[in-house]
Design an enzyme around this catalytic site. Structure first.
Site, short mmCIF file in Angstrom:
data_model
loop_
_atom_site.label_atom_id
_atom_site.label_comp_id
_atom_site.label_asym_id
_atom_site.label_seq_id
_atom_site.Cartn_x
_atom_site.Cartn_y
_atom_site.Cartn_z
N ASP A 178 0.81 -1.20 -0.06
CA ASP A 178 -0.07 -0.04 -0.03
C ASP A 178 0.87 1.07 0.03
O ASP A 178 2.02 1.18 0.43
CB ASP A 178 -0.76 -0.20 1.05
CG ASP A 178 -2.17 0.83 1.23
OD1 ASP A 178 -2.15 1.36 -0.08
OD2 ASP A 178 -2.76 1.15 2.27
N ASN A 197 -10.69 -2.64 -6.20
CA ASN A 197 -9.86 -1.74 -7.15
C ASN A 197 -10.42 -1.32 -8.37
O ASN A 197 -9.96 -0.29 -8.97
CB ASN A 197 -8.37 -2.30 -7.26
CG ASN A 197 -7.69 -2.43 -5.91
OD1 ASN A 197 -6.82 -3.10 -5.73
ND2 ASN A 197 -7.86 -1.19 -5.04
C1 FPP Z 1 -1.88 0.31 -3.10
O1 FPP Z 1 -1.63 1.49 -3.42
C2 FPP Z 1 -1.47 -0.54 -4.21
C3 FPP Z 1 -2.24 -0.92 -5.10
C4 FPP Z 1 -3.76 -0.79 -5.30
C5 FPP Z 1 -1.78 -1.87 -6.24
C6 FPP Z 1 -0.57 -2.39 -6.12
C7 FPP Z 1 -0.29 -3.11 -7.41
C8 FPP Z 1 1.14 -3.21 -7.44
C9 FPP Z 1 2.30 -2.86 -6.85
C10 FPP Z 1 1.41 -3.67 -9.11
C11 FPP Z 1 1.08 -5.02 -9.15
C12 FPP Z 1 1.79 -5.67 -10.35
C13 FPP Z 1 2.48 -6.88 -10.29
C14 FPP Z 1 3.24 -7.20 -11.17
C15 FPP Z 1 2.09 -7.81 -9.04
P1 FPP Z 1 -2.52 2.72 -3.50
O2 FPP Z 1 -2.39 3.11 -4.94
O3 FPP Z 1 -3.78 2.44 -2.77
O4 FPP Z 1 -1.86 3.82 -2.62
P2 FPP Z 1 -2.49 4.94 -1.77
O5 FPP Z 1 -3.30 4.51 -0.54
O6 FPP Z 1 -1.23 5.98 -1.42
O7 FPP Z 1 -3.32 5.81 -2.71
#
Ligand code: FPP
Length: 262
Positions: free
Chosen positions: A38, A86
């Site tokens: 996250d 998501n």
């Molecule tokens: C949370 O950060 C992250 C996600 C919803 C996506 C995680 C996905 C990846 C790291 C890429 C996946 C790819 C592979 C190859 C496995 P957020 O966007 O919710 O961050 P925030 O809470 O700060 O907005």
């Protein structure tokens, strides 16, 4: 030399600054680590960058952590990459995440294979774009006979969705005569486990969440019954090998009783 990670006066609480004196015990590495990666968006915002850059750097961080968990002897690593919720993000962000997933696997498959990693998924991947499905199927096929760490990508995954999926499959097995009413009456945890996406995968020993949030967000709801949780303020793009070691050391200081008495 590793020091005994005992509990002070039988207490299972050791202050954070005292934890630093302990070293990693290579004989007590969690078998299954699950990570909620996250903070990508907030990491980017702090730097006045678009959220997509946060996700890009997040993906660049994967190899280091995958390699380290595998080198430490972790047998299962589950990464929460895309949840059933998501999809509610703007289409542009969803597309970026899907593109990053496909590109990552295309680029890194040989490296993962060379490192003896087995690639698997949990979640309903049929809803992902075709290009993602193709590259995931190719990755799973290529690595299926490997014997190293299982890299389990949670994609279009939700814990509630998984429990419903299991119930529907049990019902279907009943309708098709594969199981009887008596079998249903006798269902226990072990049998129910076999209907989950995570069948054949042990429950996570340690669940890590980055970025300071302290919630499960629909991740492995059934499987986390006795998992140890570890949270850090570090956002996923900055999550380092040292942070991983910190999490594991903290895990090693826990007194796991599984509802019993030690
Ligand atoms: C949370 O950060 C992250 C996600 C919803 C996506 C995680 C996905 C990846 C790291 C890429 C996946 C790819 C592979 C190859 C496995 P957020 O966007 O919710 O961050 P925030 O809470 O700060 O907005």
């Amino acid at each position: 030399m590793w020091k005994f990670l005992g509990f002070k006066n039988g207490d299972n609480y050791i202050k954070n600054d005292e934890k630093k004196q302990y070293e990693l015990n290579y004989d007590n590495i969690p078998r299954h680590i699950a990570i909620i990666m996250d903070g990508n968006g907030r990491w980017a915002k702090e730097k006045n960058l678009p959220r997509s850059i946060g996700h890009t750097v997040a993906v660049e961080n994967l190899n280091k952590i995958i390699k380290e968990t595998s080198d430490l002897g972790v047998k299962y690593l589950t990464l929460y990459a895309f949840s059933t919720e998501n999809w509610n993000r703007p289409a542009e962000e969803v597309n970026t995440l899907m593109k990053l997933l496909a590109e990552y696997l295309k680029k890194q498959l040989n490296e993962l294979h060379k490192n003896n990693v087995i690639v698997k998924t949990i979640g309903d991947i049929s809803r992902l774009p075709d290009i993602c499905i193709q590259v995931l199927e190719k990755s799973m096929e290529k690595t299926k006979n490997n014997t190293g760490m299982l890299l389990n990508l949670a994609l279009n995954y939700g814990g509630r969705d998984e429990i419903l999926y299991a119930i529907k499959n049990i019902f279907n097995d009943y309708v098709e005569g594969i199981i009887s009413k008596e079998d249903i009456n006798n269902i226990n945890v072990e049998i129910f486990n076999k209907y989950l996406y995570t069948k054949n995968i042990p429950d996570p020993d340690l669940i890590i969440r980055t970025s300071g949030e302290q919630r499960l967000s629909n991740f492995l709801l059934w499987q986390c019954a006795y998992s140890e949780f570890w949270y850090t303020d570090v956002k996923w793009p900055d999550f380092s090998k040292e942070n991983l070691h910190e999490a594991i050391k903290d895990y090693q200081l826990r007194n796991r009783r599984f509802g019993g008495i030690k």
